[in-house]
Design a protein around this motif. Structure first.
Motif, PDB file in Angstrom:
ATOM      1  N   PHE A 149       0.833  -1.210   0.000  1.00 28.63           N
ATOM      2  CA  PHE A 149       0.000   0.000   0.000  1.00 28.63           C
ATOM      3  C   PHE A 149       0.862   1.253   0.000  1.00 28.63           C
ATOM      4  O   PHE A 149       0.597   2.209  -0.739  1.00 28.63           O
TER       5      PHE A 149
ATOM      6  N   GLN B  28       2.401   1.818  -3.369  1.00 27.92           N
ATOM      7  CA  GLN B  28       1.402   2.306  -4.322  1.00 27.92           C
ATOM      8  C   GLN B  28       1.203   3.812  -4.177  1.00 27.92           C
ATOM      9  O   GLN B  28       1.163   4.544  -5.182  1.00 27.92           O
TER      10      GLN B  28
ATOM     11  N   THR C 213      -8.183   5.535  -0.136  1.00 29.54           N
ATOM     12  CA  THR C 213      -6.773   5.693   0.249  1.00 29.54           C
ATOM     13  C   THR C 213      -6.623   6.769   1.321  1.00 29.54           C
ATOM     14  O   THR C 213      -5.917   6.580   2.320  1.00 29.54           O
TER      15      THR C 213
END
Length: 580
Positions: free
Chosen positions: A484, A487, A534
């Motif tokens: 994560f 990303q 996010t």
């Protein structure tokens, strides 16, 4: 010659008291008179430098100067290990817009005289449309740089004017006291250097995840402040026994360790044991315990209660000190904003949240019967204002009636009408809003969660107080999955590069001399390009995007709310440009 008026000297001493080795005003008058006579005789070049014609004034015109004596206490460095204080006369010519600095030296008889080398002047001039700041050196070929008080001329000419220009347009008033206003600065400087040398090894053995240099040197500075404050207190009271203390919410315990090492009997209490506690010897008393303000948490044997970033205990420390004994005093250094129960809610929008919270703690201390004093510490933090209660406003015989007033104040505070506060949940401190658990904000969770408003056990002073949990939740992005984080890093990098796609396996193309600096975007612009899930995930873990970017400081630089790629070549240049 021009007339000169000697102003009150600016010395390194306690307020209203002469500093160590002070020169009193009559002696300053005599020193200036001797210097003025030498100008008319053997040092006419310096007279011309000092009295050079200014715009709209005749060179021969007589007018008054403001003359002050100041003591400069330099920081100790490898180039200047002794860091001896330096004295200089400062002649301010308001009409001509100049300030001249005249270094002083002692002759063989111990008398002060002006040292003709290292004389320099700052000039402020106005052109047709702009103001100009200049730094002039009298006889540059005689300039002697020591790397501390007197840097190299190149630094004076290149760096100092830019800094002066920046300071001149800064806010005139910060709303806070001057730094170390309650202490003799020279004594503090010596104590700080001694403690820094003694405890600098702690940086190498630091087992915590926090920044060792920040926390070690901050606690060293706080300890130096307290040790000098207590030494001055013993001298004023005519006693020799060293003060005892209890550090409530002691955290890593270093402050309690340093104070104990200086001979002050005391202990530290915290809800959670730290790894660093195992490094200290048995002479440092640290206890793992939750503090709930009640009749069971009084410290009648303590002279001082300390709250160093003590979070939810901060407003209670003046109360606990007042009820522990009439002779008990307190020192608090507030950081996160807490009321008696839960987060502190703002009530005055015309003040900053920090200023308003300091005023609240001062109000609590006054309501508890203390003369509350405020000072600014010299520590690496923006939250550096401390509050002290060193004396009472009432005689000891009035303790019972004053305690009733304390109880009424706390009850009124707990029962404040909701209309006085902004609707909705209590505001989060600015640092937490930015999403950074860093140098200025404690990584603490709010105590106003489930169970915070339930009635407390018998003996509690206010039902609803809830100490923080013993297990600390990680809220700095370190618990996020690596996939994560990668990303988000790649998404932000793509945004800075204007959409040019990157991947962890992409080969580096182009010449090693080429460098795409990318764009500089505000955090709001970056957040606007990320999906809501996010952002919510980041908010749950650490409060926002900024913490994740700062955790990846090898890639990004975040400054003044904007993010860009970090260019390590510039970092190296900045290191090489440090003042000489």
């Amino acid at each position: 010659e021009r007339e000169a008026a000697a102003a009150a000297p600016l010395l390194a001493g306690a307020p209203g008291q002469p500093g160590e080795g002070a020169v009193r005003a009559p002696d300053l008058d005599s020193l200036w008179d001797d210097f003025s006579r030498s100008l008319a005789g053997d040092h006419r070049e310096l007279l011309a430098f000092l009295a050079g014609p200014g715009p709209g004034l005749q060179a021969e015109a007589q007018h008054e100067l403001d003359v002050a004596l100041r003591t400069v206490i330099p920081k100790r460095s490898r180039r200047c290990p002794l860091a001896a204080p330096r004295r200089e006369m400062v002649a301010r010519d308001v009409l001509r817009g100049t300030v001249t600095f005249l270094p002083l030296e002692e002759d063989d008889q111990g008398s002060l005289k002006v040292q003709m080398s290292n004389v320099y002047q700052i000039q402020l001039r106005r052109g047709r449309e702009e103001w100009f700041i200049s730094v002039l050196i009298f006889c540059p070929e005689r300039w002697q740089s020591d790397g501390t008080v007197y840097p190299k001329p190149a630094w004076l000419g290149r760096e100092l004017p830019a800094r002066l220009a920046r300071w001149s347009v800064a806010s005139e008033s910060s709303g806070f006291k001057s730094t170390l206003s309650l202490l003799p600065i020279l004594k503090y400087s010596h104590t700080y250097q001694e403690l820094k040398d003694k405890y600098k090894h702690m940086v190498q053995v630091w087992p915590e995840v926090t920044d060792p240099e920040k926390f070690v040197y901050e606690d060293v500075a706080i300890a130096a402040y307290l040790l000098v404050l207590w030494e001055e207190e013993r001298a004023a009271r005519g006693v020799t026994a060293k003060q005892s203390f209890v550090d409530l919410g002691c955290g890593n315990g270093l402050l309690a360790h340093i104070l104990s090492g200086a001979g002050h009997p005391g202990r530290g209490l915290d809800v959670r044991r730290r790894k660093l506690w195992d490094v200290y010897g048995p002479q440092t008393r640290l206890e793992e315990a939750a503090i709930t303000p009640s009749d069971e948490t009084l410290f009648p044997d303590a002279d001082w209660l300390i709250g160093n970033h003590s979070d939810e205990l901060t407003p209670w420390i003046p109360v606990i000190a007042a009820r522990s004994s009439y002779r008990c005093r307190f020192f608090v250094l507030p950081c996160c904003f807490f009321d008696f129960v839960g987060r502190y809610r703002r009530r005055q929008s015309e003040k900053t949240q920090y200023r308003e919270y300091l005023d609240f703690i001062r109000e609590v201390g006054s309501a508890c019967g203390f003369h509350v004093e405020e000072d600014c510490l010299r520590i690496p933090s923006t939250k550096r204002v401390c509050l002290l209660g060193r004396s009472r406003t009432y005689p000891s015989a009035a303790e019972a009636s004053v305690d009733q007033q304390r109880t009424q104040y706390i009850s009124r505070r707990r029962g404040c009408p909701a209309g006085l506060s902004a609707p909705g949940p209590a505001p989060t401190p600015p640092q937490a809003e930015a999403g950074s658990v860093g140098v200025d904000c404690c990584p603490c969770g709010p105590p106003d969660g489930p169970g915070a408003l339930e009635a407390g056990a018998e003996g509690r002073w206010l039902p609803g107080f809830h100490p923080r949990d013993r297990a600390e939740r990680v809220r700095n992005c370190t618990a996020l999955p690596r996939e994560f984080v990668d990303q988000v890093v790649l998404q932000v990098a793509n945004l800075l590069l204007g959409g040019e796609q990157l991947s962890p396996g992409s080969p580096r193309g182009g010449s090693p001399q080429t460098w795409n600096r990318g764009a500089s975007l505000s955090l709001a612009e970056v957040a606007g390009q990320l999906d809501q899930e996010t952002l919510r995930r980041l908010k749950r873990e650490c409060g926002g995007l900024q913490t994740l970017l700062r955790n990846n400081h090898q890639v990004f630089a975040v400054l003044n709310g904007r993010v860009h790629f970090r260019d390590w070549r510039e970092e190296k240049l900045q290191e090489e440009k440090q003042p000489e």
